[in-house]
Design a protein around this motif. Structure first.
Motif, PDB file in Angstrom:
ATOM      1  N   TYR A 145     -27.635 -67.986  21.531  1.00 51.76           N
ATOM      2  CA  TYR A 145     -29.062 -67.636  21.557  1.00 51.76           C
ATOM      3  C   TYR A 145     -29.326 -66.370  22.366  1.00 51.76           C
ATOM      4  O   TYR A 145     -30.230 -65.611  22.027  1.00 51.76           O
ATOM      5  CB  TYR A 145     -29.882 -68.808  22.106  1.00 51.76           C
ATOM      6  N   VAL A 146     -28.545 -66.137  23.388  1.00 53.20           N
ATOM      7  CA  VAL A 146     -28.777 -64.927  24.194  1.00 53.20           C
ATOM      8  C   VAL A 146     -28.510 -63.662  23.369  1.00 53.20           C
ATOM      9  O   VAL A 146     -29.210 -62.668  23.527  1.00 53.20           O
ATOM     10  CB  VAL A 146     -27.968 -64.916  25.511  1.00 53.20           C
ATOM     11  N   LEU A 147     -27.518 -63.712  22.483  1.00 57.74           N
ATOM     12  CA  LEU A 147     -27.269 -62.570  21.595  1.00 57.74           C
ATOM     13  C   LEU A 147     -28.402 -62.450  20.581  1.00 57.74           C
ATOM     14  O   LEU A 147     -28.900 -61.348  20.326  1.00 57.74           O
ATOM     15  CB  LEU A 147     -25.922 -62.710  20.886  1.00 57.74           C
ATOM     16  N   TYR A 148     -28.825 -63.555  20.021  1.00 54.06           N
ATOM     17  CA  TYR A 148     -29.955 -63.567  19.086  1.00 54.06           C
ATOM     18  C   TYR A 148     -31.181 -62.932  19.748  1.00 54.06           C
ATOM     19  O   TYR A 148     -31.838 -62.067  19.172  1.00 54.06           O
ATOM     20  CB  TYR A 148     -30.252 -64.999  18.642  1.00 54.06           C
ATOM     21  N   SER A 149     -31.468 -63.353  20.971  1.00 55.14           N
ATOM     22  CA  SER A 149     -32.626 -62.826  21.703  1.00 55.14           C
ATOM     23  C   SER A 149     -32.486 -61.328  21.994  1.00 55.14           C
ATOM     24  O   SER A 149     -33.461 -60.589  21.893  1.00 55.14           O
ATOM     25  CB  SER A 149     -32.812 -63.582  23.022  1.00 55.14           C
ATOM     26  N   ALA A 150     -31.286 -60.901  22.365  1.00 57.27           N
ATOM     27  CA  ALA A 150     -31.053 -59.490  22.666  1.00 57.27           C
ATOM     28  C   ALA A 150     -31.273 -58.626  21.416  1.00 57.27           C
ATOM     29  O   ALA A 150     -31.845 -57.533  21.496  1.00 57.27           O
ATOM     30  CB  ALA A 150     -29.641 -59.278  23.222  1.00 57.27           C
ATOM     31  N   ILE A 151     -30.829 -59.123  20.275  1.00 58.12           N
ATOM     32  CA  ILE A 151     -31.037 -58.387  19.020  1.00 58.12           C
ATOM     33  C   ILE A 151     -32.515 -58.393  18.657  1.00 58.12           C
ATOM     34  O   ILE A 151     -33.067 -57.375  18.213  1.00 58.12           O
ATOM     35  CB  ILE A 151     -30.169 -58.969  17.891  1.00 58.12           C
ATOM     36  N   LEU A 152     -33.176 -59.506  18.894  1.00 57.18           N
ATOM     37  CA  LEU A 152     -34.613 -59.593  18.626  1.00 57.18           C
ATOM     38  C   LEU A 152     -35.384 -58.578  19.460  1.00 57.18           C
ATOM     39  O   LEU A 152     -36.301 -57.920  18.968  1.00 57.18           O
ATOM     40  CB  LEU A 152     -35.110 -61.022  18.901  1.00 57.18           C
ATOM     41  N   VAL A 153     -35.013 -58.407  20.702  1.00 58.68           N
ATOM     42  CA  VAL A 153     -35.654 -57.409  21.569  1.00 58.68           C
ATOM     43  C   VAL A 153     -35.434 -56.009  20.991  1.00 58.68           C
ATOM     44  O   VAL A 153     -36.349 -55.188  20.985  1.00 58.68           O
ATOM     45  CB  VAL A 153     -35.101 -57.499  23.014  1.00 58.68           C
TER      46      VAL A 153
END
Length: 80
Positions: A69-77
Protein backbone atom coordinates in the motif's frame (compact mmCIF):
# COMPACT_ATOMS: atom_id res chain seq x y z
CA UNK A 1 8.95 12.95 -10.76
CA UNK A 2 7.09 15.42 -8.63
CA UNK A 3 9.01 16.43 -5.53
CA UNK A 4 7.11 15.10 -2.52
CA UNK A 5 10.00 14.36 -0.25
CA UNK A 6 12.86 11.93 0.10
CA UNK A 7 10.79 9.07 1.56
CA UNK A 8 8.32 9.13 -1.32
CA UNK A 9 11.20 9.13 -3.84
CA UNK A 10 12.79 6.15 -2.04
CA UNK A 11 9.57 4.14 -2.12
CA UNK A 12 9.36 4.62 -5.89
CA UNK A 13 12.68 2.90 -6.57
CA UNK A 14 12.96 -0.81 -7.42
CA UNK A 15 16.00 -1.08 -5.14
CA UNK A 16 13.86 -0.35 -2.07
CA UNK A 17 11.56 -3.30 -2.84
CA UNK A 18 14.45 -5.61 -3.77
CA UNK A 19 15.83 -5.07 -0.29
CA UNK A 20 12.65 -6.60 1.15
CA UNK A 21 12.42 -9.35 -1.50
CA UNK A 22 9.05 -8.10 -2.75
CA UNK A 23 9.11 -8.86 -6.46
CA UNK A 24 5.75 -7.22 -7.13
CA UNK A 25 7.10 -4.01 -5.59
CA UNK A 26 10.11 -4.20 -7.88
CA UNK A 27 7.86 -4.74 -10.91
CA UNK A 28 5.49 -1.89 -10.09
CA UNK A 29 8.34 0.47 -9.18
CA UNK A 30 9.99 -0.37 -12.52
CA UNK A 31 6.72 0.36 -14.31
CA UNK A 32 6.44 3.67 -12.48
CA UNK A 33 10.04 4.57 -13.38
CA UNK A 34 9.33 3.76 -17.05
CA UNK A 35 6.28 6.04 -17.07
CA UNK A 36 8.15 8.77 -15.22
CA UNK A 37 11.06 8.66 -17.67
CA UNK A 38 8.80 9.34 -20.64
CA UNK A 39 8.19 12.89 -21.80
CA UNK A 40 4.42 12.67 -21.47
CA UNK A 41 1.97 15.50 -21.31
CA UNK A 42 0.12 15.90 -18.02
CA UNK A 43 -3.05 14.11 -19.18
CA UNK A 44 -1.13 11.22 -20.76
CA UNK A 45 0.99 10.86 -17.62
CA UNK A 46 -2.10 10.76 -15.40
CA UNK A 47 -3.71 8.19 -17.68
CA UNK A 48 -0.60 5.97 -17.61
CA UNK A 49 -0.40 6.23 -13.82
CA UNK A 50 -4.14 5.51 -13.54
CA UNK A 51 -3.62 2.30 -15.51
CA UNK A 52 -0.75 1.31 -13.22
CA UNK A 53 -2.83 2.05 -10.12
CA UNK A 54 -5.69 -0.06 -11.52
CA UNK A 55 -3.29 -3.00 -11.99
CA UNK A 56 -2.14 -2.60 -8.39
CA UNK A 57 -5.71 -2.31 -7.09
CA UNK A 58 -6.67 -5.48 -8.96
CA UNK A 59 -4.09 -7.30 -6.82
CA UNK A 60 -5.38 -5.75 -3.59
CA UNK A 61 -2.53 -3.30 -3.12
CA UNK A 62 -4.96 -0.42 -2.55
CA UNK A 63 -5.75 -1.95 0.84
CA UNK A 64 -3.96 -0.17 3.73
CA UNK A 65 -3.42 -3.56 5.42
CA UNK A 66 -1.22 -4.67 2.50
CA UNK A 67 2.53 -4.03 2.68
CA UNK A 68 2.46 -2.75 -0.92
CA UNK A 69 0.00 0.00 0.00
CA UNK A 70 2.85 2.42 0.64
CA UNK A 71 3.98 2.04 -2.98
CA UNK A 72 0.38 2.42 -4.18
CA UNK A 73 0.07 5.61 -2.11
CA UNK A 74 3.40 6.99 -3.35
CA UNK A 75 2.32 6.48 -6.96
CA UNK A 76 -1.05 8.04 -6.19
CA UNK A 77 0.71 11.14 -4.84
CA UNK A 78 2.75 11.32 -8.06
CA UNK A 79 -0.43 11.04 -10.11
CA UNK A 80 -2.03 14.00 -8.36
Amino acid sequence: MKNHGKLNATLLTPAYWEKYHLSDGVDFANQFQAIDAQDLGENDRKQALDELLKKMAAQGYNNPANSMYVLYSAILVQRN
